[in-house]
Design a protein around this motif. Structure first.
Motif, PDB file in Angstrom:
ATOM      1  N   GLY A 193      45.514  31.851  44.873  1.00  0.00           N
ATOM      2  CA  GLY A 193      46.519  31.322  45.782  1.00  0.00           C
ATOM      3  C   GLY A 193      45.982  30.318  46.794  1.00  0.00           C
ATOM      4  N   ILE A 194      44.681  30.175  46.892  1.00  0.00           N
ATOM      5  CA  ILE A 194      44.105  29.170  47.793  1.00  0.00           C
ATOM      6  C   ILE A 194      44.264  27.803  47.135  1.00  0.00           C
ATOM      7  CG2 ILE A 194      41.963  28.351  48.847  1.00  0.00           C
ATOM      8  CD1 ILE A 194      41.018  31.289  48.833  1.00  0.00           C
ATOM      9  N   PRO A 195      44.772  26.821  47.864  1.00  0.00           N
ATOM     10  CA  PRO A 195      45.043  25.522  47.235  1.00  0.00           C
ATOM     11  C   PRO A 195      43.767  24.902  46.632  1.00  0.00           C
ATOM     12  CG  PRO A 195      45.984  25.624  49.435  1.00  0.00           C
ATOM     13  CD  PRO A 195      45.170  26.857  49.274  1.00  0.00           C
ATOM     14  N   ASP A 196      43.890  24.379  45.418  1.00  0.00           N
ATOM     15  CA  ASP A 196      42.765  23.716  44.764  1.00  0.00           C
ATOM     16  C   ASP A 196      42.234  22.559  45.605  1.00  0.00           C
ATOM     17  OD1 ASP A 196      42.986  25.417  42.678  1.00  0.00           O
ATOM     18  OD2 ASP A 196      44.096  24.029  41.374  1.00  0.00           O
ATOM     19  N   SER A 197      43.162  21.900  46.323  1.00  0.00           N
ATOM     20  CA  SER A 197      42.784  20.706  47.078  1.00  0.00           C
ATOM     21  C   SER A 197      41.677  21.014  48.082  1.00  0.00           C
ATOM     22  CB  SER A 197      44.010  20.159  47.805  1.00  0.00           C
ATOM     23  OG  SER A 197      44.606  21.209  48.563  1.00  0.00           O
ATOM     24  N   LEU A 198      41.681  22.239  48.584  1.00  0.00           N
ATOM     25  CA  LEU A 198      40.680  22.635  49.566  1.00  0.00           C
ATOM     26  C   LEU A 198      39.286  22.554  48.956  1.00  0.00           C
ATOM     27  CD1 LEU A 198      41.089  23.721  52.443  1.00  0.00           C
ATOM     28  CD2 LEU A 198      40.783  26.007  51.521  1.00  0.00           C
ATOM     29  N   VAL A 199      39.158  23.090  47.740  1.00  0.00           N
ATOM     30  CA  VAL A 199      37.878  23.072  47.044  1.00  0.00           C
ATOM     31  C   VAL A 199      37.514  21.647  46.661  1.00  0.00           C
ATOM     32  CG1 VAL A 199      36.629  23.907  45.023  1.00  0.00           C
ATOM     33  CG2 VAL A 199      38.287  25.388  46.182  1.00  0.00           C
ATOM     34  N   GLU A 200      38.488  20.931  46.107  1.00  0.00           N
ATOM     35  CA  GLU A 200      38.224  19.569  45.632  1.00  0.00           C
ATOM     36  C   GLU A 200      37.784  18.667  46.762  1.00  0.00           C
ATOM     37  OE1 GLU A 200      41.912  18.707  43.737  1.00  0.00           O
ATOM     38  OE2 GLU A 200      41.432  20.117  42.099  1.00  0.00           O
ATOM     39  N   ALA A 201      38.443  18.778  47.912  1.00  0.00           N
ATOM     40  CA  ALA A 201      38.094  17.946  49.055  1.00  0.00           C
ATOM     41  C   ALA A 201      36.647  18.151  49.447  1.00  0.00           C
ATOM     42  CB  ALA A 201      39.010  18.282  50.234  1.00  0.00           C
ATOM     43  N   ALA A 202      36.216  19.419  49.473  1.00  0.00           N
ATOM     44  CA  ALA A 202      34.843  19.724  49.862  1.00  0.00           C
ATOM     45  C   ALA A 202      33.864  19.161  48.844  1.00  0.00           C
ATOM     46  CB  ALA A 202      34.662  21.234  50.007  1.00  0.00           C
ATOM     47  N   VAL A 203      34.219  19.272  47.557  1.00  0.00           N
ATOM     48  CA  VAL A 203      33.316  18.760  46.514  1.00  0.00           C
ATOM     49  C   VAL A 203      33.204  17.246  46.614  1.00  0.00           C
ATOM     50  CG1 VAL A 203      33.018  18.498  44.028  1.00  0.00           C
ATOM     51  CG2 VAL A 203      33.695  20.698  44.976  1.00  0.00           C
ATOM     52  N   ILE A 204      34.309  16.601  46.889  1.00  0.00           N
ATOM     53  CA  ILE A 204      34.276  15.145  47.045  1.00  0.00           C
ATOM     54  C   ILE A 204      33.421  14.766  48.250  1.00  0.00           C
ATOM     55  CG2 ILE A 204      35.703  13.150  47.659  1.00  0.00           C
ATOM     56  CD1 ILE A 204      37.890  14.512  45.826  1.00  0.00           C
ATOM     57  N   ASP A 205      33.470  15.586  49.286  1.00  0.00           N
ATOM     58  CA  ASP A 205      32.625  15.352  50.464  1.00  0.00           C
ATOM     59  C   ASP A 205      31.147  15.576  50.163  1.00  0.00           C
ATOM     60  OD1 ASP A 205      34.736  14.684  51.947  1.00  0.00           O
ATOM     61  OD2 ASP A 205      34.877  16.569  53.082  1.00  0.00           O
ATOM     62  N   GLY A 206      30.821  16.056  48.953  1.00  0.00           N
ATOM     63  CA  GLY A 206      29.413  16.191  48.569  1.00  0.00           C
ATOM     64  C   GLY A 206      28.873  17.603  48.606  1.00  0.00           C
ATOM     65  N   ALA A 207      29.726  18.584  48.825  1.00  0.00           N
ATOM     66  CA  ALA A 207      29.245  19.968  48.836  1.00  0.00           C
ATOM     67  C   ALA A 207      29.097  20.480  47.404  1.00  0.00           C
ATOM     68  CB  ALA A 207      30.223  20.848  49.600  1.00  0.00           C
ATOM     69  N   THR A 208      28.098  21.328  47.183  1.00  0.00           N
ATOM     70  CA  THR A 208      27.980  21.962  45.871  1.00  0.00           C
ATOM     71  C   THR A 208      28.963  23.130  45.813  1.00  0.00           C
ATOM     72  OG1 THR A 208      26.356  23.574  46.539  1.00  0.00           O
ATOM     73  CG2 THR A 208      25.516  21.428  45.828  1.00  0.00           C
ATOM     74  N   TYR A 209      29.198  23.619  44.585  1.00  0.00           N
ATOM     75  CA  TYR A 209      30.151  24.712  44.444  1.00  0.00           C
ATOM     76  C   TYR A 209      29.671  25.986  45.142  1.00  0.00           C
ATOM     77  CZ  TYR A 209      33.390  22.314  41.418  1.00  0.00           C
ATOM     78  OH  TYR A 209      34.349  21.453  40.943  1.00  0.00           O
ATOM     79  N   VAL A 210      28.346  26.189  45.089  1.00  0.00           N
ATOM     80  CA  VAL A 210      27.820  27.378  45.762  1.00  0.00           C
ATOM     81  C   VAL A 210      28.044  27.270  47.268  1.00  0.00           C
ATOM     82  CG1 VAL A 210      25.748  28.745  46.190  1.00  0.00           C
ATOM     83  CG2 VAL A 210      26.150  27.787  43.917  1.00  0.00           C
ATOM     84  N   GLN A 211      27.865  26.047  47.780  1.00  0.00           N
ATOM     85  CA  GLN A 211      28.128  25.851  49.217  1.00  0.00           C
ATOM     86  C   GLN A 211      29.602  26.080  49.528  1.00  0.00           C
ATOM     87  OE1 GLN A 211      26.526  21.905  49.523  1.00  0.00           O
ATOM     88  NE2 GLN A 211      24.687  22.607  50.633  1.00  0.00           N
ATOM     89  N   VAL A 212      30.449  25.590  48.640  1.00  0.00           N
ATOM     90  CA  VAL A 212      31.888  25.789  48.838  1.00  0.00           C
ATOM     91  C   VAL A 212      32.191  27.280  48.939  1.00  0.00           C
ATOM     92  CG1 VAL A 212      34.165  25.561  47.783  1.00  0.00           C
ATOM     93  CG2 VAL A 212      32.559  23.650  47.713  1.00  0.00           C
ATOM     94  N   PHE A 213      31.551  28.063  48.050  1.00  0.00           N
ATOM     95  CA  PHE A 213      31.775  29.500  48.063  1.00  0.00           C
ATOM     96  C   PHE A 213      31.416  30.103  49.414  1.00  0.00           C
ATOM     97  CE2 PHE A 213      29.975  33.808  47.411  1.00  0.00           C
ATOM     98  CZ  PHE A 213      31.176  34.456  47.159  1.00  0.00           C
ATOM     99  N   PHE A 214      30.202  29.789  49.888  1.00  0.00           N
ATOM    100  CA  PHE A 214      29.757  30.440  51.126  1.00  0.00           C
ATOM    101  C   PHE A 214      30.467  29.901  52.353  1.00  0.00           C
ATOM    102  CE2 PHE A 214      26.136  31.759  48.502  1.00  0.00           C
ATOM    103  CZ  PHE A 214      26.067  33.095  48.874  1.00  0.00           C
ATOM    104  N   ARG A 215      30.804  28.609  52.334  1.00  0.00           N
ATOM    105  CA  ARG A 215      31.364  28.026  53.557  1.00  0.00           C
ATOM    106  C   ARG A 215      32.877  28.128  53.615  1.00  0.00           C
ATOM    107  NH1 ARG A 215      27.794  22.778  53.967  1.00  0.00           N
ATOM    108  NH2 ARG A 215      25.738  23.775  54.127  1.00  0.00           N
ATOM    109  N   ILE A 216      33.519  28.092  52.471  1.00  0.00           N
ATOM    110  CA  ILE A 216      34.986  28.077  52.509  1.00  0.00           C
ATOM    111  C   ILE A 216      35.582  29.388  51.991  1.00  0.00           C
ATOM    112  CG2 ILE A 216      37.084  26.940  51.713  1.00  0.00           C
ATOM    113  CD1 ILE A 216      35.442  24.373  51.515  1.00  0.00           C
ATOM    114  N   ILE A 217      35.236  29.726  50.755  1.00  0.00           N
ATOM    115  CA  ILE A 217      35.906  30.866  50.125  1.00  0.00           C
ATOM    116  C   ILE A 217      35.682  32.148  50.927  1.00  0.00           C
ATOM    117  CG2 ILE A 217      36.055  32.281  48.040  1.00  0.00           C
ATOM    118  CD1 ILE A 217      37.180  29.492  47.698  1.00  0.00           C
TER     119      ILE A 217
END
Lengths: 295, 441, 280
Positions: free
Chosen positions: C167-191
């Motif tokens: 239910g978390i919007p995909d755009s949130l993850v995509e935006a972070a990845v476009i900003d240069g974050a790795t997926y693992v970083q996305v996990f720890f910082r956002i998810i």
């Protein structure tokens, strides 16, 4: 290009810890159960390979049929009792329709912390032939032979257990629903109210649709949990009287550990898994249809 | 869309918990073995925290004092869970040195699968002669002794509350008919005739059916029925079931006999609401603890009255109690074997028996009770054992799985859903096809 | 329109109060009974099961604590439950993220594999598990308990995590990845931050399950030093003469930590809702 490689590595990095631990514990026992379900044991010693005999005997055993039917009753209570009630309770607390929401939230949660042993003991202290309720009725009606008859009735013996299950496990669902309701933006609800929607409309039109996914997951929990239920039934009745309240996991337990036939018990567990998979597939199909309709 | 960067406090708290707990993970389980000592591992169906096992605890203490070089690493379990783990141990071949074994069928997965040591070569005749002869029923095809029974489990006593009987002008019934005739008097006075808690399904079988079958059929018939020369559809068995059915129909049991757990039936009797209680003999120790002296004085220990057509009278039913079996591999370590045998001699023999007697048990090792100051009911129980002829207990002789057929069927019969003959037929059918006494292992 | 609305609200409120008070009474009664019965001795419980204690005593607590070795058992329970819950929450969240936001087709298979785990009864697999652990030397170790705890906790946890993270919007993850974050970083910082309500839910449910768990600890460990509270409490439920007083005392000792944990987690749950949530 680099992004996709990082993506795939990350995918496994995040997935594998859970998958590896889970499979390392589960695979060997499951595989063994599958193999053993084709064998016969006596005194917990393997005595031979019997093909599908165990399955045929189980599927023809009237006691198993009763156990299965009792599990189905538990499942129906969970899916159509606990889940709706859980939604309702979560909604009351979410919308703060009562004062002291924190107190009530605590109280609704409490039953799952009470040990099944205490519940069963107290139940008997009240409803057994020497119990409080029974004695009160005896005095009030002047009938010294009064006992609660539904416990001895083939068709009704499960009802007391179902009632207790409803009370005990509804909180499980309430906790999940309450967490997911917090995701609904308050602006959406305000908008609905401005449109003149009452609480019931908000619940059915706004809140429940937004819970669709977690309702589906809850149904899976309810189905799988129902078919495994053991503790409370074992503590309250042990499957008796006769076998009126037997459930599949008690049937499995008795054949494996009381009658020492490991192979037979394994076959029971395989049947339990197959039935649950069937029901979950059905639930998924229904969920898919409903989702399509809403889209 | 914006996200709030403030981290949720939840992960932080979790991390803190984790760091706090991490060192404890490094602690290893189990204890170290001391050198120069003999360490015996055990797996016992005992509950040291239960007052019932005070005697056991006292013997263990006395033994530790007398034999300081022998130490134990105990593991205790109770109830069904005991068997669940014991079976896992058996399946993996990891059995401790010393463990609880039953003389009957209950631990057949250990005693009938060559995992327990035959003690005959190791125990002196003089030691064996010290026990009541009833303790030495054969435990294997060759007369093996796997278990030295510490006591006898008497599975049938008909307790009577003589205070109520005096009040109603009744005496302990001589015949079954006399018992039936008492029902009206008892019920009119507002009491229930007999309490028996059959919620767990086995008490009716162990505590009443066994005695009736033994009285009507005798030892020979039962042996024939086991071997297949007679059948459980024969008269002794069917008639016994009929008697139970008749007792239900004539309101001899208190209402809800199949809803009542054992402690609840006891409660009914202790509270003076019923005249008789059919229960096991070892209940006397609980009565000693719970009832006050006048109440204890009013309790009489009898047996079910005489039944027409029976071949023996006034008998009860008993089975040697569970004791300790030794791992069949123990002789590979002579020091351990010697220690374990010493323990068995101490526990089951005169020293241990005397200690256990003082804590409420009635040991199978013969003692002169006059040397001890025993509580009233324990004394009565000891005398009951000496004076009452004992028959077999069905569920100690026949396979447990068959009891899973018979016991629910008895309940169904008591609800009026099955006839005695139907119960007997369904049980006989199962036995003929499956029981190890008929078809072998 | 408006008055009808208010009436309806009032009806709801009345219903809610009646229902909740009834529920409260039914729930508190067993707990209170358990509490005061724990101050009665065995004889009194047998003769007057529902009565208020006539000669209140703490002997049951004293005996239970000493004979059941409950100090050690409590520490073990905290260790098993603590580690089991921590790793279950952490791993399930990671798996939930990977199975819902990466869009690989294999996700469906893995999701199904985890769902299958919901259907396994512990009684069916406990004997093979015992055999396996004795062979590889994990029998009678704390890790040998914690690993199955995690494994049996994961199916439910993964499903819950998936349902929430989906239910978390995909755009949130995509935006972070476009900003240069790795997926693992996305996990720890956002998810981890955004999903804190579901973390709390999983934690509460897993904690409860582990805290009450009996059979795994009982079968997979031996001896008092490794016992958890439910196993210690079970030792008061003897076969012949149940000592209810001591059993109640032990159950009171076992129930309090669960309630305390819920209150604690509940506060986190609320703060998670309030501050970590998404805002438009």
């Amino acid at each position: 290009m680099v992004e996709t490689r990082d993506k795939r590595v990350s995918y496994y990095l995040l997935l594998l810890p859970a998958l590896v631990i889970y499979l390392s514990v589960i695979i060997f026992p499951i595989g063994l159960s599958g193999v053993l379900s084709f064998t016969r044991w006596r005194n917990f010693v393997l005595t031979g390979f019997v093909g599908f005999d165990n399955y045929l005997v189980i599927l023809r055993d009237p006691e198993f049929h009763r156990a299965l039917w009792n599990n189905v009753q538990i499942m129906l209570t969970s899916v159509f009792g606990q889940i709706p009630l859980g939604v309702l309770l979560a909604y009351l607390l979410f919308r703060k329709l009562v004062r002291g929401t924190r107190f009530f939230e605590m109280v609704i949660f409490l039953p799952i912390t009470i040990s099944a042993v205490v519940v069963a003991l107290l139940w008997n202290r009240i409803f057994s032939p020497v119990g409080l309720y029974t004695n009160m009725v005896r005095v009030l009606t002047g009938n010294p032979d009064y006992v609660v008859r539904i416990f001895e009735n083939q068709d009704w013996a499960m009802v007391p257990i179902l009632v207790v299950l409803l009370w005990m496990h509804t909180s499980l669902y309430m906790v999940m629903f309450l967490a997911n309701m917090q995701r609904i933006p308050s602006s959406t609800i305000e908008a609905a109210k401005l449109d003149g929607a009452g609480e019931f409309t908000i619940l059915t039109r706004v809140v429940v649709p937004s819970l669709a996914n977690v309702l589906f997951i809850s149904s899976i929990f309810a189905i799988s949990g129902s078919f495994k239920s053991f503790d409370l039934v074992f503590a309250m009745t042990g499957g008796g009287p006769v076998n009126y309240t037997s459930v599949m996991s008690i049937y499995l337990y008795r054949h494996t550990f009381t009658f020492n036939n490991f192979g037979y018990g394994s076959a029971v567990s395989v049947i339990m898994v197959v039935i649950s998979v069937g029901l979950i597939t059905l639930t998924r199909w229904i969920y898919g249809r409903v989702q399509k309709k809403y889209d | 869309m914006k996200r709030l960067v403030r981290p949720g406090s939840f992960p932080v708290v979790f991390l803190a918990c984790f760091l706090l707990l991490a060192p404890s993970l490094l602690q290893a389980g189990g204890q170290k073995e001391d050198d120069g000592r003999v360490v015996l591992t055990t797996y016992l169906q005992k509950d040291p925290a239960n007052p019932q096992f005070e005697g056991h605890n006292a013997v263990m203490e006395a033994f530790a004092e007398a034999h300081p070089h022998i130490t134990f690493r105990h593991e205790y379990a109770t109830g069904e869970a005991f068997h669940q783990k014991f079976q896992a141990m058996a399946a993996s071949g990891r059995l401790p040195d010393l463990f609880t074994t039953y003389v009957g069928k209950r631990t057949a997965y250990i005693t009938e699968t060559g995992r327990v040591l035959d003690l005959r070569p190791y125990l002196e005749q003089e030691f064996l002669d010290g026990f009541t002869p009833a303790a030495w029923e054969p435990q294997g095809p060759e007369g093996e002794i796997y278990t030295v029974p510490p006591s006898m489990a008497v599975c049938h006593v008909m307790y009577a509350n003589t205070a109520i009987m005096d009040e109603l002008g009744l005496t302990f019934p001589e015949t079954y008919q006399e018992l039936l005739d008492q029902v009206e008097t008892i019920r009119r006075a507002g009491y229930y005739p007999i309490s028996l808690g059959n919620r767990d399904q086995w008490p009716m079988n162990s505590w009443l059916l066994s005695v009736l079958v033994d009285r009507l059929g005798g030892q020979e018939w039962f042996h024939d029925a086991m071997s297949g020369q007679a059948a459980f559809t024969d008269r002794p068995f069917v008639r016994s079931l009929e008697i139970i059915q008749e007792m239900v129909a004539k309101n001899v049991f208190s209402p809800g006999v199949n809803q009542m757990s054992n402690p609840e039936a006891n409660q009914e009797f202790y509270q003076g609401r019923s005249v008789y209680l059919i229960d096991a003999g070892w209940r006397t120790s609980a009565m000693t603890n719970i009832l006050d002296i006048p109440q204890q004085e009013a309790i009489y220990l009898g047996t079910f009255p005489r039944v027409d057509g029976s071949v023996r009278h006034g008998s009860s039913a008993a089975v040697p109690s569970e004791g300790f079996g030794l791992n069949v591999n123990l002789p590979q370590d002579p020091r351990k074997l010697e220690a374990a045998l010493e323990f068995i001699r101490f526990y089951k023999g005169p020293q241990g028996a005397a200690i256990r007697l003082q804590h409420g048990e009635v040991p199978s090792y013969t003692l002169d009770y006059d040397d001890f100051d025993l509580p009233l009911l324990q004394r009565a129980y000891a005398e009951f054992q000496v004076n009452t002829p004992m028959g077999y207990v069905i569920d100690a002789k026949m396979d447990g799985e068959g009891m899973g057929i018979l016991n629910p069927a008895i309940q169904a019969m008591m609800f009026g859903d099955l006839s005695p003959l139907q119960v007997a037929r369904s049980y006989e059918e199962w036995v003929a096809a499956n029981d190890s006494s008929r078809v072998g292992n | 329109m408006k008055p009808m609305n208010q009436n309806m609200s009032r009806g709801w409120r009345l219903f809610a109060y009646v229902f909740l008070f009834a529920f409260t009474a039914i729930t508190l009664f067993p707990l209170i009974w358990m509490l005061y019965s724990s101050f009665k001795l065995q004889g009194e419980i047998m003769l007057y099961p529902l009565g208020w204690p006539r000669n209140p005593t703490v002997k049951n607590y004293h005996d239970a604590w000493r004979m059941g070795n409950m100090g050690v058992a409590a520490i073990n329970s905290v260790i098993y439950t603590g580690f089991g819950t921590f790793f279950t929450v952490f791993f399930s969240l990671a798996a939930g993220f990977s199975l819902t936001k990466f869009g690989y087709s294999s996700s469906r298979v893995y999701f199904g594999v985890f769902t299958l785990g919901l259907l396994i009864t512990v009684n069916a697999v406990i004997t093979p598990l015992f055999i396996m652990q004795t062979r590889i030397g994990l029998y009678d170790t704390r890790i040998g308990v914690i690993i199955p705890y995690i494994a049996f906790g994961l199916p439910m946890a993964v499903l819950l995590a998936c349902s929430y993270i989906r239910g978390i919007p995909d755009s949130l993850v995509e935006a972070a990845v476009i900003d240069g974050a790795t997926y693992v970083q996305v996990f720890f910082r956002i998810i981890v931050v955004v999903a804190s309500p579901v973390m709390a839910t999983i934690a509460v449910l897993t904690f409860l399950r582990n805290w009450n768990e009996f059979i795994l600890v009982f079968i997979l460990t031996s001896g008092e030093s490794m016992r958890s509270l439910p196993v210690a409490i079970n030792s008061f439920a003897g076969r012949l003469n149940v000592n209810y007083g001591m059993q109640f005392a032990a159950l009171v000792i076992g129930t309090i930590p669960m309630i305390v944990f819920y209150i604690g987690a509940h506060n986190l749950l609320i703060s998670g809702f309030g501050e970590g949530a998404l805002k438009e």
